[in-house]
Design an enzyme around this catalytic site. Structure first.
Site, PDB file in Angstrom:
ATOM      1  N   HIS A  34       1.213   5.727  -0.953  1.00  0.00           N
ATOM      2  CA  HIS A  34       0.562   7.003  -1.256  1.00  0.00           C
ATOM      3  C   HIS A  34       1.322   7.569  -2.460  1.00  0.00           C
ATOM      4  O   HIS A  34       2.054   8.538  -2.334  1.00  0.00           O
ATOM      5  CB  HIS A  34       0.646   7.957  -0.069  1.00  0.00           C
ATOM      6  CG  HIS A  34      -0.082   7.479   1.159  1.00  0.00           C
ATOM      7  ND1 HIS A  34      -0.118   8.198   2.327  1.00  0.00           N
ATOM      8  CD2 HIS A  34      -0.824   6.364   1.383  1.00  0.00           C
ATOM      9  CE1 HIS A  34      -0.836   7.536   3.230  1.00  0.00           C
ATOM     10  NE2 HIS A  34      -1.271   6.413   2.685  1.00  0.00           N
ATOM     11  N   TYR A  42       1.769  -4.631 -20.146  1.00  0.00           N
ATOM     12  CA  TYR A  42       2.324  -4.969 -18.830  1.00  0.00           C
ATOM     13  C   TYR A  42       1.440  -4.481 -17.691  1.00  0.00           C
ATOM     14  O   TYR A  42       1.430  -5.085 -16.614  1.00  0.00           O
ATOM     15  CB  TYR A  42       3.777  -4.500 -18.698  1.00  0.00           C
ATOM     16  CG  TYR A  42       4.657  -5.466 -19.447  1.00  0.00           C
ATOM     17  CD1 TYR A  42       5.084  -6.644 -18.849  1.00  0.00           C
ATOM     18  CD2 TYR A  42       4.957  -5.259 -20.790  1.00  0.00           C
ATOM     19  CE1 TYR A  42       5.824  -7.580 -19.551  1.00  0.00           C
ATOM     20  CE2 TYR A  42       5.698  -6.185 -21.506  1.00  0.00           C
ATOM     21  CZ  TYR A  42       6.129  -7.341 -20.881  1.00  0.00           C
ATOM     22  OH  TYR A  42       6.846  -8.272 -21.583  1.00  0.00           O
ATOM     23  N   HIS A  58       0.866  -1.188   0.000  1.00  0.00           N
ATOM     24  CA  HIS A  58       0.000   0.000   0.000  1.00  0.00           C
ATOM     25  C   HIS A  58       0.894   1.226   0.000  1.00  0.00           C
ATOM     26  O   HIS A  58       1.789   1.344   0.840  1.00  0.00           O
ATOM     27  CB  HIS A  58      -0.915  -0.008   1.229  1.00  0.00           C
ATOM     28  CG  HIS A  58      -1.568   1.311   1.483  1.00  0.00           C
ATOM     29  ND1 HIS A  58      -2.382   1.917   0.545  1.00  0.00           N
ATOM     30  CD2 HIS A  58      -1.522   2.154   2.549  1.00  0.00           C
ATOM     31  CE1 HIS A  58      -2.802   3.083   1.046  1.00  0.00           C
ATOM     32  NE2 HIS A  58      -2.298   3.253   2.243  1.00  0.00           N
TER      33      HIS A  58
HETATM   34 ZN   LIG Z   1      -2.450   4.903   3.478  1.00  0.00          ZN
END
Ligand SMILES: [Zn+2]
Length: 225
Positions: free
Chosen positions: A95, A120, A93
């Site tokens: 940002h 891809y 995860h």
């Molecule tokens: Zn986050």
């Protein structure tokens, strides 16, 4: 791979992602599922650029902390994707700027946030779903991910960032990078009338590489009545 080696891998990929500007400050987290059902996950308030293998949080099968620092507060994002996406062994995860920018555009289709721009992207990330904005820490975001029923290995959280699963840490990292770069291409080409892959070209990739794209799964369901 031994647990020590896996801890080092998390730190190595974390540093690589951080140093390339793919997640700023102490944002972003990585998790990995172990053979005994437990997990390794990056600690809360830790920068991905400066992780210590010995301080990575080790959780048992029930998500309880066994050793290491307190885990990231964003654990629900990871557990929701693991629960519904059985093939996922690692989750990244971030940002990352371009993927976050993409979530704020008005034309985004929540069941396929990006058009088929490159082979891809489809081969590594597949199609990507968008879930609505939730305040950080709101447990409802996990329900939104569960609501996708495991059809997507890559999910974008509106105004926040991508959550991407893979069959290995390397696969999850590479898929996240493809998603970020494809988001960047989309923003570069937006309103320039670019040529995306045609439906026949996408079909050819699906057949040749056995891709499990949600849009194609739905169509098969239809075909089979
Ligand atoms: Zn986050």
């Amino acid at each position: 791979m031994s647990e020590m080696r896996l801890r080092e891998e998390i730190c190595r990929y974390g540093r690589s992602l951080f140093e390339r500007g793919l997640t700023p400050g102490s944002s972003g987290n990585i998790s990995l599922r172990l053979d005994d059902g437990g997990w390794l996950v990056t600690p809360t308030n830790a920068s991905l650029g400066f992780l210590d293998p010995a301080r990575i949080s080790r959780l048992d099968e029930g998500g309880r902390l066994v050793s290491g620092d307190k885990p990231t507060k964003e654990i629900p994002l990871h557990s929701a994707l693991y629960e519904t996406r059985g093939s996922a062994r690692a989750i990244v995860h971030l940002h990352s700027t371009h993927a976050v920018a993409l979530t704020m555009l008005p034309e985004i289709d929540p069941r396929a946030v990006l058009p088929p721009m490159t082979p891809y992207y489809l081969m590594r990330a597949g199609e990507t779903a968008l879930v609505p904005y939730y305040r950080p820490g709101d447990p409802a975001v996990a329900d939104a991910i569960r609501g996708l029923a495991g059809k997507y290995s890559s999910v974008l959280l509106a105004n926040h960032g991508p959550v991407v699963g893979g069959e290995s840490l390397e696969a999850a990292v590479f898929a996240t990078e493809e998603l970020e770069e494809t988001a960047k291409l989309y923003l570069l080409l937006r309103n320039l009338n670019p040529r995306y892959l045609t439906p026949a070209q996408v079909e050819d990739l699906v057949k040749t590489f056995g891709l499990e794209l949600p849009s194609h799964q739905n169509r098969e369901d239809h075909d089979h009545g």
